[in-house]
Design a protein around this motif. Structure first.
Motif, PDB file in Angstrom:
ATOM      1  N   ALA A   1       0.842  -1.202   0.000  1.00  0.00           N
ATOM      2  CA  ALA A   1       0.000   0.000   0.000  1.00  0.00           C
ATOM      3  C   ALA A   1       0.877   1.252   0.000  1.00  0.00           C
ATOM      4  O   ALA A   1       0.593   2.222  -0.715  1.00  0.00           O
ATOM      5  N   LEU A   2       1.953   1.231   0.790  1.00  0.00           N
ATOM      6  CA  LEU A   2       2.876   2.360   0.798  1.00  0.00           C
ATOM      7  C   LEU A   2       3.564   2.502  -0.555  1.00  0.00           C
ATOM      8  O   LEU A   2       3.711   3.615  -1.077  1.00  0.00           O
ATOM      9  N   PHE A   3       3.978   1.388  -1.130  1.00  0.00           N
ATOM     10  CA  PHE A   3       4.640   1.441  -2.432  1.00  0.00           C
ATOM     11  C   PHE A   3       3.701   2.022  -3.491  1.00  0.00           C
ATOM     12  O   PHE A   3       4.102   2.868  -4.298  1.00  0.00           O
ATOM     13  N   ASP A   4       2.445   1.571  -3.466  1.00  0.00           N
ATOM     14  CA  ASP A   4       1.476   2.094  -4.432  1.00  0.00           C
ATOM     15  C   ASP A   4       1.282   3.599  -4.250  1.00  0.00           C
ATOM     16  O   ASP A   4       1.136   4.341  -5.229  1.00  0.00           O
ATOM     17  N   ARG A   5       1.272   4.051  -2.992  1.00  0.00           N
ATOM     18  CA  ARG A   5       1.108   5.481  -2.759  1.00  0.00           C
ATOM     19  C   ARG A   5       2.351   6.248  -3.191  1.00  0.00           C
ATOM     20  O   ARG A   5       2.263   7.298  -3.819  1.00  0.00           O
ATOM     21  N   TYR A   6       3.527   5.708  -2.879  1.00  0.00           N
ATOM     22  CA  TYR A   6       4.761   6.377  -3.286  1.00  0.00           C
ATOM     23  C   TYR A   6       4.875   6.439  -4.811  1.00  0.00           C
ATOM     24  O   TYR A   6       5.462   7.369  -5.362  1.00  0.00           O
ATOM     25  N   ALA A   7       4.310   5.436  -5.485  1.00  0.00           N
ATOM     26  CA  ALA A   7       4.388   5.407  -6.942  1.00  0.00           C
ATOM     27  C   ALA A   7       3.669   6.586  -7.571  1.00  0.00           C
ATOM     28  O   ALA A   7       4.037   7.037  -8.662  1.00  0.00           O
TER      29      ALA A   7
ATOM     30  N   ALA B   1       2.830   9.451  -5.518  1.00  0.00           N
ATOM     31  CA  ALA B   1       3.082  10.663  -4.727  1.00  0.00           C
ATOM     32  C   ALA B   1       4.547  11.085  -4.717  1.00  0.00           C
ATOM     33  O   ALA B   1       4.865  12.201  -4.310  1.00  0.00           O
ATOM     34  N   LEU B   2       5.442  10.206  -5.118  1.00  0.00           N
ATOM     35  CA  LEU B   2       6.862  10.529  -5.190  1.00  0.00           C
ATOM     36  C   LEU B   2       7.332  10.338  -6.621  1.00  0.00           C
ATOM     37  O   LEU B   2       6.865   9.429  -7.319  1.00  0.00           O
ATOM     38  N   PRO B   3       8.279  11.104  -7.120  1.00  0.00           N
ATOM     39  CA  PRO B   3       8.915  12.183  -6.369  1.00  0.00           C
ATOM     40  C   PRO B   3       8.047  13.440  -6.346  1.00  0.00           C
ATOM     41  O   PRO B   3       7.343  13.726  -7.314  1.00  0.00           O
ATOM     42  N   THR B   4       8.084  14.152  -5.233  1.00  0.00           N
ATOM     43  CA  THR B   4       7.400  15.429  -5.183  1.00  0.00           C
ATOM     44  C   THR B   4       8.250  16.475  -5.889  1.00  0.00           C
ATOM     45  O   THR B   4       9.438  16.272  -6.123  1.00  0.00           O
ATOM     46  N   ARG B   5       7.659  17.589  -6.209  1.00  0.00           N
ATOM     47  CA  ARG B   5       8.408  18.622  -6.912  1.00  0.00           C
ATOM     48  C   ARG B   5       9.502  19.231  -6.038  1.00  0.00           C
ATOM     49  O   ARG B   5      10.392  19.901  -6.527  1.00  0.00           O
ATOM     50  N   ARG B   6       9.425  19.004  -4.730  1.00  0.00           N
ATOM     51  CA  ARG B   6      10.489  19.482  -3.854  1.00  0.00           C
ATOM     52  C   ARG B   6      11.694  18.543  -3.856  1.00  0.00           C
ATOM     53  O   ARG B   6      12.715  18.848  -3.250  1.00  0.00           O
ATOM     54  N   ARG B   7      11.538  17.368  -4.475  1.00  0.00           N
ATOM     55  CA  ARG B   7      12.592  16.347  -4.482  1.00  0.00           C
ATOM     56  C   ARG B   7      13.096  16.101  -3.064  1.00  0.00           C
ATOM     57  O   ARG B   7      14.288  16.148  -2.782  1.00  0.00           O
ATOM     58  N   GLU B   8      12.163  15.815  -2.165  1.00  0.00           N
ATOM     59  CA  GLU B   8      12.500  15.653  -0.758  1.00  0.00           C
ATOM     60  C   GLU B   8      13.308  14.393  -0.520  1.00  0.00           C
ATOM     61  O   GLU B   8      13.306  13.451  -1.311  1.00  0.00           O
ATOM     62  N   ASN B   9      13.996  14.389   0.636  1.00  0.00           N
ATOM     63  CA  ASN B   9      14.725  13.195   1.053  1.00  0.00           C
ATOM     64  C   ASN B   9      13.707  12.113   1.415  1.00  0.00           C
ATOM     65  O   ASN B   9      12.735  12.374   2.128  1.00  0.00           O
ATOM     66  N   VAL B  10      13.913  10.906   0.935  1.00  0.00           N
ATOM     67  CA  VAL B  10      12.930   9.849   1.150  1.00  0.00           C
ATOM     68  C   VAL B  10      13.314   8.947   2.317  1.00  0.00           C
ATOM     69  O   VAL B  10      12.811   7.840   2.435  1.00  0.00           O
ATOM     70  N   GLY B  11      14.219   9.408   3.192  1.00  0.00           N
ATOM     71  CA  GLY B  11      14.601   8.606   4.348  1.00  0.00           C
ATOM     72  C   GLY B  11      13.417   8.275   5.237  1.00  0.00           C
ATOM     73  O   GLY B  11      13.274   7.145   5.708  1.00  0.00           O
TER      74      GLY B  11
ATOM     75  N   ALA C   1      -1.521   8.962   3.083  1.00  0.00           N
ATOM     76  CA  ALA C   1      -2.369  10.108   2.735  1.00  0.00           C
ATOM     77  C   ALA C   1      -1.629  11.149   1.912  1.00  0.00           C
ATOM     78  O   ALA C   1      -2.171  12.228   1.656  1.00  0.00           O
ATOM     79  N   ARG C   2      -0.407  10.852   1.500  1.00  0.00           N
ATOM     80  CA  ARG C   2       0.327  11.794   0.648  1.00  0.00           C
ATOM     81  C   ARG C   2      -0.509  12.117  -0.597  1.00  0.00           C
ATOM     82  O   ARG C   2      -1.055  11.214  -1.233  1.00  0.00           O
ATOM     83  N   PRO C   3      -0.605  13.374  -0.944  1.00  0.00           N
ATOM     84  CA  PRO C   3      -1.353  13.705  -2.157  1.00  0.00           C
ATOM     85  C   PRO C   3      -0.642  13.196  -3.404  1.00  0.00           C
ATOM     86  O   PRO C   3       0.599  13.169  -3.463  1.00  0.00           O
ATOM     87  N   ALA C   4      -1.405  12.789  -4.370  1.00  0.00           N
ATOM     88  CA  ALA C   4      -0.826  12.307  -5.624  1.00  0.00           C
ATOM     89  C   ALA C   4      -0.133  13.457  -6.350  1.00  0.00           C
ATOM     90  O   ALA C   4      -0.612  14.593  -6.350  1.00  0.00           O
ATOM     91  N   ALA C   5       1.010  13.145  -6.917  1.00  0.00           N
ATOM     92  CA  ALA C   5       1.729  14.165  -7.683  1.00  0.00           C
ATOM     93  C   ALA C   5       1.058  14.430  -9.021  1.00  0.00           C
ATOM     94  O   ALA C   5       1.275  15.475  -9.633  1.00  0.00           O
TER      95      ALA C   5
ATOM     96  N   ALA D   1       7.619  16.259 -19.414  1.00  0.00           N
ATOM     97  CA  ALA D   1       7.388  15.475 -20.630  1.00  0.00           C
ATOM     98  C   ALA D   1       7.278  13.988 -20.311  1.00  0.00           C
ATOM     99  O   ALA D   1       6.574  13.243 -21.014  1.00  0.00           O
ATOM    100  N   SER D   2       7.944  13.544 -19.236  1.00  0.00           N
ATOM    101  CA  SER D   2       7.864  12.142 -18.814  1.00  0.00           C
ATOM    102  C   SER D   2       6.657  11.874 -17.943  1.00  0.00           C
ATOM    103  O   SER D   2       6.412  10.753 -17.526  1.00  0.00           O
ATOM    104  N   ARG D   3       5.949  12.930 -17.616  1.00  0.00           N
ATOM    105  CA  ARG D   3       4.799  12.910 -16.717  1.00  0.00           C
ATOM    106  C   ARG D   3       5.134  12.352 -15.345  1.00  0.00           C
ATOM    107  O   ARG D   3       4.408  11.545 -14.753  1.00  0.00           O
ATOM    108  N   LEU D   4       6.273  12.808 -14.805  1.00  0.00           N
ATOM    109  CA  LEU D   4       6.528  12.598 -13.391  1.00  0.00           C
ATOM    110  C   LEU D   4       5.759  13.637 -12.582  1.00  0.00           C
ATOM    111  O   LEU D   4       5.402  13.388 -11.428  1.00  0.00           O
ATOM    112  N   TRP D   5       5.537  14.793 -13.146  1.00  0.00           N
ATOM    113  CA  TRP D   5       4.726  15.851 -12.546  1.00  0.00           C
ATOM    114  C   TRP D   5       3.747  16.373 -13.588  1.00  0.00           C
ATOM    115  O   TRP D   5       3.931  16.172 -14.786  1.00  0.00           O
ATOM    116  N   ASP D   6       2.740  17.076 -13.107  1.00  0.00           N
ATOM    117  CA  ASP D   6       1.831  17.809 -13.979  1.00  0.00           C
ATOM    118  C   ASP D   6       2.219  19.281 -13.973  1.00  0.00           C
ATOM    119  O   ASP D   6       2.664  19.802 -12.942  1.00  0.00           O
TER     120      ASP D   6
END
Length: 564
Positions: free
Chosen positions: A100-106, A108-118, A315-319, A381-386
């Motif tokens: 479930a976490l992996f599906d959400r990270y798929a 919701a990450l990477p965020t546009r802030r490129r945060e540390n994923v520790g 609950a991370r918002p989808a990117a 262009a890769s649609r990592l973000w909108d």
């Protein structure tokens, strides 16, 4: 969301992700309940046998021993089944929470802030391990204690109501220890989870940059930080454990009082002497599991804190947002169009009114100074973000277009491949790292030879974690090989020759010229850009002198195209 403001919800809130395990959880609870009742019955029967032998100087009848033996065998079978079922359930719960976490990270990450994923990594690894025991073992224990207590009180009420009243009083005393120190337990439980999480975060962060830590000689400060973080976690855990021990002493005192109360209760009552031991054991067998359950409840704050962390990650918002209805990709070669695209990071605007049109089958280079937004264009262009504003679409040879946000993600990833400059390679062999499902070793070997890797890298070569056994140039070429072997219709490359010498860069450029995909190549290298059909220049976004039309003024100056 914190454990102090939501005492139960973090744990119950995750049940939706465990729907597929509801029957297994119910079955495990049933096994534990029957096993607990069986254990209580065995204890009472043994006590009755001892009382019978001591007072009457004779052994119980044969049927008694047959019943006791049957219960012992049943208890053994139930214990085996309970352990087997609960351990299997624990692993499935762990897998479901992590997936479930992996599906959400798929999404919701990477965020546009490129945060540390520790934190994300430590939550997926550490917090889920705490929770799998709760759902697989603790819930069943709590239910079994409640059922066992109810049956015990009912039996005592039938045999001797006064003793049932004494037992109920003892149960009340035991349960009264649950709210004792609750606020302290919640505060310390949350502190322990946060402290151990911070330690995991830091360790994950350091391991990810271990070469830099050693290369810059900063292992001393890093060790000190980890030691201080670990000490803070240990202090919090110590204070929590001390509180648990104090409460455990209170519960043990309550159980002892029950035993004394039952003995006092039988004095002067019309109770056969041989039954006294059985009644005392029955009362204790009724209260003791509840005391264990109360001890478990005292440890729930730490579990709630872990569940809250997992819940926050889930609950991370989808990117990305998905347009509906879903649109099918056009057949044949695909083009890429970006119109009036705007995008920014927090309060920093990177793109404002950016336009780019790539025809199906065309190879386009993109160049510009550092910070101009080239990597942002790649991500969009890769649609990592909108984009914040504007449109991105895929087109066919007949100029038909479909918004990239309306394409099913699986279809999009099958048609589009991106090679980032710092992209990852997974541990394993070259074959495992780069091959598509239908790729043969012969195809891999041919591509390795064309990239100048023959003789140094084979399909069976182990590349190490993240490709650490390879040079930077070898990793760059393997990332390109992985994309090419998946035969995308659109190929997006971010600095594919930056880590290569002239000869290796020429091999990559020659290979790109034979790839039939539509291509967008970001590069500073003249040799790479010269092989493109045309080159687009991009300049950093900056305030326009024309407030009435800020986007167009900047576009005319900075996004001109020319033949390569």
């Amino acid at each position: 969301m914190t454990a102090t403001t939501t005492p139960v919800r973090p744990l119950t809130g995750l049940l939706g992700h465990l729907r597929g395990e509801r029957r297994a959880i119910a079955a495990t609870i049933a096994l534990v309940v029957v096993s607990q009742v069986c254990l209580g019955a065995i204890s009472v029967l043994l006590a009755a046998a001892v009382g019978h032998a001591v007072v009457l100087h004779s052994a119980p009848p044969g049927w008694f021993w047959a019943l006791l033996a049957g219960l012992v065998v049943l208890r053994a079978v139930l214990t085996w089944g309970e352990m087997d079922a609960s351990h299997a359930l624990a692993f499935r719960v762990l897998a479901r929470l992590r997936m479930a976490l992996f599906d959400r990270y798929a999404v919701a990450l990477p965020t546009r802030r490129r945060e540390n994923v520790g934190r994300a990594a430590s939550t997926a690894m550490s917090d889920t391990e705490r929770l799998e025991f709760f759902y697989a073992h603790t819930v069943a224990q709590l239910v079994a204690a409640a059922v066992n207590a109810l049956l015990g009180v009912v039996v005592l009420a039938v045999v001797e109501p006064v003793l049932a009243l004494v037992t109920l009083t003892g149960l009340a005393l035991v349960l009264s220890t649950v709210p004792l120190g609750r606020r302290r337990l919640e505060a310390l439980g949350g502190e322990v989870v946060e402290a151990t999480g911070a330690l995991s975060d830091r360790v994950v962060d350091v391991l990810g940059g271990l070469r830099e830590v050693l290369g810059y000689g900063i292992h001393g400060p890093v060790r000190r930080q980890i030691r201080e973080t670990g000490a803070a976690a240990a202090r919090a855990a110590g204070r929590l454990e001390t509180t648990h021990r104090v409460l455990a002493g209170a519960r043990e005192a309550a159980v002892t009082l029950v035993g004394v109360g039952v003995l006092v209760g039988v004095i002067g009552r019309d109770v056969a002497a041989e039954q006294v031991a059985a009644l005392v054991v029955l009362a204790l067998a009724t209260v003791a599991p509840v005391a264990d359950a109360a001890a478990t409840c005292a440890r729930l704050p730490a579990l709630r804190a872990a569940a809250a962390r997992v819940g926050e990650e889930l609950a991370r918002p989808a990117a990305l947002t998905r347009d509906t209805p879903v649109a099918a990709l056009p057949e044949g070669p695909l083009g890429l169009t970006m119109g009036e695209v705007g995008f920014g990071y927090d309060d920093r605007r990177v793109l404002d009114g950016f336009d780019l049109s790539i025809a199906p089958g065309e190879h386009v280079g993109l160049r510009g100074a550092s910070g101009a937004g080239k990597s942002t264009v790649v991500a969009l262009a890769s649609r990592l973000w909108d984009p914040d504003t504007g449109t991105i679409a895929l087109s066919d040879s007949d100029s038909g277009q479909v918004a990239i946000s309306a394409v099913d993600d699986a279809d999009l990833r099958a048609a589009l491949a991106t090679v980032e400059q710092d992209g990852a390679l997974f541990s394993g062999t070259v074959r495992e790292a780069v091959a598509a499902p239908s790729t043969t070793d012969a195809e891999i070997e041919d591509l390795l030879a064309r990239l100048g890797l023959a003789g140094t890298v084979t399909p069976g070569s182990h590349i190490g974690e993240g490709g650490l056994r390879l040079s930077g140039g070898q990793r760059a070429r393997l990332r390109l090989a992985r994309a090419v072997l998946h035969r995308p219709r659109i190929l997006i490359l971010d600095e594919p020759t930056a880590d290569l010498d002239e000869a290796s860069a020429r091999l990559v450029t020659d290979l790109l010229g034979t790839v039939p995909a539509t291509m967008l190549v970001v590069s500073h290298r003249h040799q790479t850009l010269a092989a493109m059909d045309r080159v687009v220049d991009i300049v950093p976004s900056e305030p326009s002198a024309d407030p009435a039309n800020p986007r167009r003024a900047r576009n005319d100056a900075g996004h001109a195209a020319r033949k390569g």
